[in-house]
Enzyme design. Sequence first.
Site, PDB file in Angstrom:
ATOM      1  N   THR A 143       6.502  46.245 -22.729  1.00  0.00           N
ATOM      2  CA  THR A 143       5.697  46.197 -22.338  1.00  0.00           C
ATOM      3  C   THR A 143       5.900  44.254 -21.903  1.00  0.00           C
ATOM      4  O   THR A 143       4.332  44.209 -21.396  1.00  0.00           O
ATOM      5  CB  THR A 143       4.203  46.928 -23.008  1.00  0.00           C
ATOM      6  N   LEU A 170      17.269  42.359 -33.123  1.00  0.00           N
ATOM      7  CA  LEU A 170      16.383  42.378 -34.304  1.00  0.00           C
ATOM      8  C   LEU A 170      16.158  40.351 -33.631  1.00  0.00           C
ATOM      9  O   LEU A 170      15.512  39.854 -34.597  1.00  0.00           O
ATOM     10  CB  LEU A 170      16.799  42.079 -35.632  1.00  0.00           C
ATOM     11  N   SER A 171      16.065  40.092 -32.604  1.00  0.00           N
ATOM     12  CA  SER A 171      15.883  38.621 -32.249  1.00  0.00           C
ATOM     13  C   SER A 171      17.028  37.644 -33.225  1.00  0.00           C
ATOM     14  O   SER A 171      15.978  36.983 -32.760  1.00  0.00           O
ATOM     15  CB  SER A 171      14.359  38.370 -32.487  1.00  0.00           C
ATOM     16  N   SER A 172      18.356  37.211 -33.062  1.00  0.00           N
ATOM     17  CA  SER A 172      18.604  36.139 -33.299  1.00  0.00           C
ATOM     18  C   SER A 172      18.918  35.274 -33.200  1.00  0.00           C
ATOM     19  O   SER A 172      18.343  34.659 -32.986  1.00  0.00           O
ATOM     20  CB  SER A 172      19.741  36.642 -33.754  1.00  0.00           C
ATOM     21  N   ASP A 225       9.392  38.429 -28.888  1.00  0.00           N
ATOM     22  CA  ASP A 225      10.202  38.142 -29.930  1.00  0.00           C
ATOM     23  C   ASP A 225       9.813  36.559 -30.527  1.00  0.00           C
ATOM     24  O   ASP A 225      10.156  36.262 -31.307  1.00  0.00           O
ATOM     25  CB  ASP A 225      11.677  37.659 -29.020  1.00  0.00           C
TER      26      ASP A 225
END
Length: 384
Positions: A35, A123-125, A170
């Site tokens: 989204t 998980l947005s490393s 993120d």
Amino acid sequence: MNTLELEHRFEEIYGKRAEHTYFAPGRVNLIGEHTDYNGGLVFPCALSFGTYLLIAKREDRQNRFSSVNMDRSYTANANAFEDKPTAWIKYPIGVMKEFAERGSDVWGYDLLYYGNIPNGAGLSSSASIEVVTAVMLNDVTKVHLDMTELVKISQKAENDYVGVNCGIMDQFAVGMGKANHAIALDCASLKYEYVPLHMEGYKLVIANTNKKRGLADSKYNERRSECEQAVASISSRHPITFLCELTPTEFGQYCTSISDPIVYRRAKHAVHEHARVKQAIDALKAGKLTTFGQLMNASHRSLKDDYEVTGIELDTLAEEGQQLEGVLGSRMTGAGFGGCTVTLIQEEQVDRYIREVGKIYKDKTHLEATFYIADIGEGARKLN
């Protein structure tokens, strides 16, 4: 690896002491997938683990990059902006390019990165690396940008330099996280609200499929393009900029403008997911965890059936988890195509969940899932 061990590693690599240490967390999105670039609401929170960055000044005009997680080190100068490295240093160099274009001197540092976020897990490393680099440059170059601006710089680096058309969620969650709170973020306006997570007796458990996927090489950009096609089709009858400007009722009125059934399903997910986020935020504020869990399950079904970004790995973890006693909700989190699920579960059922879902997952996929109990932490910052 703690900060003292990292300081020793820095000395081993560079032969001198680190001068400063910075940290940026990973993030998990509780609900509201795909989204963000559709101008809608998301509901992420920062995690307690993330990326550490230690630095010291150099005398020359080069930057040396090392990582505890990677074997190879790199040396770069301004030519790197044009050369566009393909290794992990593309993330910090992309941020450095943004700072340099704003007039900052970004050269002359030894840098050591260490991350305890699983790479490629959703998980947005990458955002964590970008934001920790931005926080560092903001400090050492004394430009005094606020965190919102650092978040925008980090997103722009990923869009323009790395080549992933990610939304801002993120980087925003990584930079703006708050302990024991989720962030209700409107990605179109960047208006946000911290929502306390009152989950007494329950835990959030993240399950990593350990199926690696690279966003730039995945169908992420294709999904974004399909949503843009939907906007163009609907705008012929009802002018909009983003899909999430529409309510589900309005979408039902105007969706006949979309002739491609695949594009229709992508748009349907975005509009209804945006509505689910609103309902989920209200449910959490009212302490209705069961309702929140049901919305998590509905989100996963939509991501599976309409957005088609799950796959057997994510579906197995989410759907098997949903069947277990004590699980209120389970869904994929992140861009999809591998990565992680997030599950809301009674605390006393966590060990059973890990044991039973882990076994079923291994039997079905021949992969070993990794499980993390999520502690909700603070956003990016300087440590010393």
